[in-house]
Motif scaffolding. Structure first.
Motif, PDB file in Angstrom:
ATOM      1  N   ALA A 130      17.114  49.847 -24.384  1.00 49.01           N
ATOM      2  CA  ALA A 130      17.097  49.227 -25.710  1.00 49.01           C
ATOM      3  C   ALA A 130      15.939  48.256 -25.858  1.00 49.01           C
ATOM      4  O   ALA A 130      15.444  48.018 -26.971  1.00 49.01           O
ATOM      5  N   SER A 131      15.477  47.691 -24.744  1.00 45.71           N
ATOM      6  CA  SER A 131      14.357  46.749 -24.765  1.00 45.71           C
ATOM      7  C   SER A 131      13.023  47.430 -24.462  1.00 45.71           C
ATOM      8  O   SER A 131      12.007  46.745 -24.272  1.00 45.71           O
ATOM      9  N   GLY A 132      13.017  48.765 -24.388  1.00 44.92           N
ATOM     10  CA  GLY A 132      11.789  49.498 -24.108  1.00 44.92           C
ATOM     11  C   GLY A 132      11.355  49.440 -22.656  1.00 44.92           C
ATOM     12  O   GLY A 132      10.174  49.602 -22.352  1.00 44.92           O
ATOM     13  N   LEU A 133      12.308  49.192 -21.758  1.00 42.64           N
ATOM     14  CA  LEU A 133      11.992  49.034 -20.350  1.00 42.64           C
ATOM     15  C   LEU A 133      12.502  50.213 -19.530  1.00 42.64           C
ATOM     16  O   LEU A 133      13.482  50.861 -19.900  1.00 42.64           O
ATOM     17  N   THR A 134      11.841  50.459 -18.432  1.00 42.35           N
ATOM     18  CA  THR A 134      12.381  51.356 -17.426  1.00 42.35           C
ATOM     19  C   THR A 134      13.204  50.532 -16.444  1.00 42.35           C
ATOM     20  O   THR A 134      13.205  49.303 -16.504  1.00 42.35           O
ATOM     21  N   ALA A 135      13.938  51.167 -15.554  1.00 45.72           N
ATOM     22  CA  ALA A 135      14.752  50.461 -14.567  1.00 45.72           C
ATOM     23  C   ALA A 135      14.547  51.091 -13.205  1.00 45.72           C
ATOM     24  O   ALA A 135      14.326  52.302 -13.095  1.00 45.72           O
ATOM     25  N   TYR A 136      14.592  50.247 -12.174  1.00 44.36           N
ATOM     26  CA  TYR A 136      14.486  50.779 -10.823  1.00 44.36           C
ATOM     27  C   TYR A 136      15.534  50.130  -9.924  1.00 44.36           C
ATOM     28  O   TYR A 136      16.005  49.021 -10.177  1.00 44.36           O
ATOM     29  N   TYR A 137      15.906  50.858  -8.878  1.00 42.58           N
ATOM     30  CA  TYR A 137      16.876  50.400  -7.892  1.00 42.58           C
ATOM     31  C   TYR A 137      16.291  50.655  -6.512  1.00 42.58           C
ATOM     32  O   TYR A 137      15.643  51.672  -6.281  1.00 42.58           O
ATOM     33  N   GLU A 138      16.521  49.713  -5.586  1.00 41.15           N
ATOM     34  CA  GLU A 138      15.969  49.843  -4.238  1.00 41.15           C
ATOM     35  C   GLU A 138      17.053  49.643  -3.194  1.00 41.15           C
ATOM     36  O   GLU A 138      17.975  48.840  -3.367  1.00 41.15           O
ATOM     37  N   ILE A 139      16.897  50.338  -2.086  1.00 41.41           N
ATOM     38  CA  ILE A 139      17.776  50.144  -0.939  1.00 41.41           C
ATOM     39  C   ILE A 139      16.984  50.411   0.332  1.00 41.41           C
ATOM     40  O   ILE A 139      16.099  51.274   0.352  1.00 41.41           O
ATOM     41  N   VAL A 140      17.283  49.641   1.385  1.00 37.75           N
ATOM     42  CA  VAL A 140      16.656  49.823   2.688  1.00 37.75           C
ATOM     43  C   VAL A 140      17.697  50.419   3.620  1.00 37.75           C
ATOM     44  O   VAL A 140      18.794  49.864   3.789  1.00 37.75           O
ATOM     45  N   VAL A 141      17.367  51.565   4.220  1.00 37.46           N
ATOM     46  CA  VAL A 141      18.309  52.269   5.097  1.00 37.46           C
ATOM     47  C   VAL A 141      17.575  52.752   6.338  1.00 37.46           C
ATOM     48  O   VAL A 141      16.346  52.880   6.349  1.00 37.46           O
ATOM     49  N   ALA A 142      18.350  53.030   7.384  1.00 40.30           N
ATOM     50  CA  ALA A 142      17.832  53.718   8.561  1.00 40.30           C
ATOM     51  C   ALA A 142      18.438  55.111   8.583  1.00 40.30           C
ATOM     52  O   ALA A 142      19.647  55.274   8.393  1.00 40.30           O
ATOM     53  N   ALA A 143      17.597  56.108   8.787  1.00 42.66           N
ATOM     54  CA  ALA A 143      18.069  57.494   8.774  1.00 42.66           C
ATOM     55  C   ALA A 143      18.936  57.762   9.995  1.00 42.66           C
ATOM     56  O   ALA A 143      18.554  57.457  11.121  1.00 42.66           O
ATOM     57  N   GLN A 144      20.116  58.337   9.761  1.00 42.08           N
ATOM     58  CA  GLN A 144      21.036  58.646  10.848  1.00 42.08           C
ATOM     59  C   GLN A 144      20.850  60.077  11.369  1.00 42.08           C
ATOM     60  O   GLN A 144      21.396  60.434  12.408  1.00 42.08           O
ATOM     61  N   GLY A 145      20.108  60.876  10.627  1.00 44.23           N
ATOM     62  CA  GLY A 145      19.853  62.250  11.034  1.00 44.23           C
ATOM     63  C   GLY A 145      18.441  62.656  10.676  1.00 44.23           C
ATOM     64  O   GLY A 145      17.586  61.812  10.412  1.00 44.23           O
ATOM     65  N   ARG A 146      18.202  63.955  10.617  1.00 41.12           N
ATOM     66  CA  ARG A 146      16.863  64.459  10.302  1.00 41.12           C
ATOM     67  C   ARG A 146      16.655  64.676   8.803  1.00 41.12           C
ATOM     68  O   ARG A 146      15.558  64.999   8.377  1.00 41.12           O
ATOM     69  N   THR A 147      17.714  64.550   8.032  1.00 43.22           N
ATOM     70  CA  THR A 147      17.594  64.579   6.580  1.00 43.22           C
ATOM     71  C   THR A 147      18.386  63.408   6.011  1.00 43.22           C
ATOM     72  O   THR A 147      19.337  62.920   6.623  1.00 43.22           O
ATOM     73  N   LEU A 148      17.976  62.963   4.849  1.00 49.25           N
ATOM     74  CA  LEU A 148      18.660  61.890   4.142  1.00 49.25           C
ATOM     75  C   LEU A 148      19.036  62.415   2.768  1.00 49.25           C
ATOM     76  O   LEU A 148      18.206  63.021   2.078  1.00 49.25           O
ATOM     77  N   SER A 149      20.279  62.194   2.364  1.00 49.51           N
ATOM     78  CA  SER A 149      20.708  62.678   1.056  1.00 49.51           C
ATOM     79  C   SER A 149      20.768  61.522   0.067  1.00 49.51           C
ATOM     80  O   SER A 149      21.301  60.450   0.364  1.00 49.51           O
ATOM     81  N   PHE A 150      20.203  61.748  -1.089  1.00 50.90           N
ATOM     82  CA  PHE A 150      20.266  60.821  -2.215  1.00 50.90           C
ATOM     83  C   PHE A 150      20.938  61.571  -3.359  1.00 50.90           C
ATOM     84  O   PHE A 150      20.430  62.611  -3.797  1.00 50.90           O
ATOM     85  N   CYS A 151      22.071  61.075  -3.810  1.00 49.94           N
ATOM     86  CA  CYS A 151      22.871  61.816  -4.789  1.00 49.94           C
ATOM     87  C   CYS A 151      23.187  60.971  -6.011  1.00 49.94           C
ATOM     88  O   CYS A 151      23.324  59.745  -5.921  1.00 49.94           O
ATOM     89  N   LEU A 152      23.318  61.642  -7.143  1.00 50.87           N
ATOM     90  CA  LEU A 152      23.866  61.053  -8.362  1.00 50.87           C
ATOM     91  C   LEU A 152      25.232  61.670  -8.604  1.00 50.87           C
ATOM     92  O   LEU A 152      25.455  62.841  -8.272  1.00 50.87           O
TER      93      LEU A 152
END
Length: 506
Positions: A130-152
């Motif tokens: 509504a204010s003409g802005l984009t939004a971002y979210y950040e997180i710091v993680v350590a990978a527990q395997g050889r792939t990392l899943s990011f889901c909505l």
């Protein structure tokens, strides 16, 4: 966190063609690579196999906001990106959202973000859009395997299709945020500020890890700093530019800063604060003060020299508005200073499906030509977002205990690795178009029911089925099986065996 579209463009233009931080810059929904200001953005094809793509109609939009990937399929429990990573490596993940009315609606949807089976946060960009802005979210993680899943994933507030504009994964050094046990926790960014500034955000190339250092100022005066710091001397490797100014007060007075500029939910936080005496280096360029956060001692007798110093605290319980107070020692020649700060909410990792079951389910998904659209990420977690047709144990180690994809129109074959799902009680895959042999199942000691009827399976019936003591149902009719019924099954008592039509079995 909000970010103006204009300033995002400015950030991209300032990025020189230097060595980029390791990882991926993914332009969601894009059809080709895009290099902006020396940073190469790649399409999300190959990282995800579900969702639709839409262009954003906003004039002169920056390239990474010009398209979105959105997810209209309400039957799917989650929509997952799968990203190759180094096991044990530490990453900063940033997701960016600009709605742009891609679906003809007036306001963006609300939905959840999930990292490796743990709900991270809820995305709500309504006010920003509504204010003409984009939004971002950040997180710091350590990978527990050889792939990392990011889901909505949808939640009870979701009224339209979840979407995403960009996804970044930046490799961090081992020393960064190292007071955290990343086998148990992740760190979700709440605020990262350089003090004494208004306006510009500092990021790459000043920060080689492309963290966003927003500007923060208040009613306190600020001073310019007259010497440079060496970022490598600090565990979190902050950019030298965040030390160029500092908030301060006069000699003998307390310096009080209400920061971060948001109301914190009651939780545990990681807090890192950065200080530097602003004067030209000399034997007298020091100042000593105590630091308190929210009325509790954070560090006593801190000596801030021209070389700079960082202090941090882990597992700090905070809520509401927070005040940082610096109290000078009686002999300090000048008042306290503070240059920058980071605060990240500690996100406990939930349970995880055991690795062997995850690997096997991923193998099964690869062997199916048309698996359900939510078959990526952790098969069981979060529990309300488990894979379609997958049942999981409710206590102890998280195991796969049931498969029920009856009449799903599946094609493909069953891999031999299904024998590794040793907690399985039910395999119900009837009414599909599965082909190939029935794999060996001798390790499935908990199997009670095997329903594979009405498929196109071929070959013989595994004799090992007769050795499964708990097996009570074997339905194999209407396939293309051949050979003889194994003697071990003929002798088995108390088992309902149906072979029926279509098979050539004696």
């Amino acid at each position: 966190m909000p970010l103006s579209i204009f300033f995002l463009l400015l950030l991209l233009c300032l990025h020189a063609a230097l060595a980029l931080p390791g990882g991926y810059n993914i332009n969601c929904g894009a059809s080709q690579e895009e290099t902006t200001g020396g940073i190469q953005w790649i399409p999300d094809e190959g990282f995800i196999n579900v969702g639709n793509v839409s262009k954003i109609g906003t004039p002169d939009i920056v390239p990474i906001l010009a398209t979105v990937r959105y997810f209209p399929d309400e039957s799917a429990r989650k929509y997952c990106y799968s990203i190759p990573v180094g096991r044990g490596a530490k990453y900063l993940i940033r997701s960016t959202y600009y709605y742009g009315g891609f679906d003809g609606g007036e306001k963006p949807p609300v939905f959840d973000q999930i990292i490796d089976g743990t709900k991270w946060s809820t995305v709500n960009t309504t006010e920003n859009y509504a204010s003409g802005l984009t939004a971002y979210y950040e997180i710091v993680v350590a990978a527990q395997g050889r792939t990392l899943s990011f889901c909505l994933a949808r939640n009870n507030q979701t009224t339209s299709s979840p979407f995403i504009s960009a996804l970044e994964l930046v490799s961090l050094e081992d020393s960064m945020y190292n007071g955290t046990d990343f086998t148990k926790y992740a760190l979700s960014t709440v605020a990262r500020h350089r003090f004494g500034y208004s306006g510009e955000i500092v990021s790459y190339p000043d920060d080689p890890f492309n963290r966003y250092w927003e500007a923060f100022t208040d009613s306190n005066p600020y001073v310019e700093c007259h010497s440079n710091v060496t970022p490598s001397e600090f565990w979190n490797l902050p950019p030298a530019t965040v030390f160029q100014r500092a908030l301060t007060t006069s000699r003998g007075k307390k310096l009080a800063v209400q920061w971060p500029p948001v109301t914190l939910p009651s939780a545990a936080y990681y807090v890192a604060l950065y200080f530097q005496d602003n004067r030209t280096p000399s034997p007298f360029s020091w100042r000593v003060f105590d630091v308190a956060v929210d009325g509790r001692e954070f560090y006593k007798g801190l000596n801030a020299s021209a070389e700079g110093v960082m202090v941090y605290g882990t597992q700090w319980s905070l809520s509401g508005k927070v005040e940082i107070v610096m109290t000078p020692s009686s002999d300090s020649p000048v008042g306290p200073v503070i240059n920058a700060g980071e605060i990240l909410q500690i996100v406990p990792f939930g349970e995880k499906t055991i690795t062997r079951d995850v690997i096997t389910m991923e193998d099964l998904a690869r062997n199916l030509k048309n698996p359900p659209p939510d078959w990526r990420g952790d098969p069981c977690l979060p529990r309300q977002h488990s894979w379609t047709g997958v049942s999981c144990s409710q206590s102890g180690s998280i195991r796969i205990v049931g498969l029920n994809l009856t009449n799903f129109g599946l094609s493909g074959s069953l891999p031999s690795s299904i024998n590794n799902l040793t907690a399985l009680a039910n395999i119900w895959l009837s009414g599909n178009k599965l082909s190939g042999p029935i794999p060996e199942m001798s390790s499935l000691r908990n199997l009670v029911s095997l329903q594979l009827q009405d498929n196109q399976l071929s070959g013989s019936i595994p004799s090992s089925l007769g050795g499964l003591e708990n097996l009570k149902e074997i339905y194999l009719q209407n396939n293309k099986l051949t050979g003889n019924v194994p003697e071990s099954l003929k002798k088995k008592i108390g088992v309902d065996i149906k072979l029926g039509l279509g098979n050539q079995i004696d």
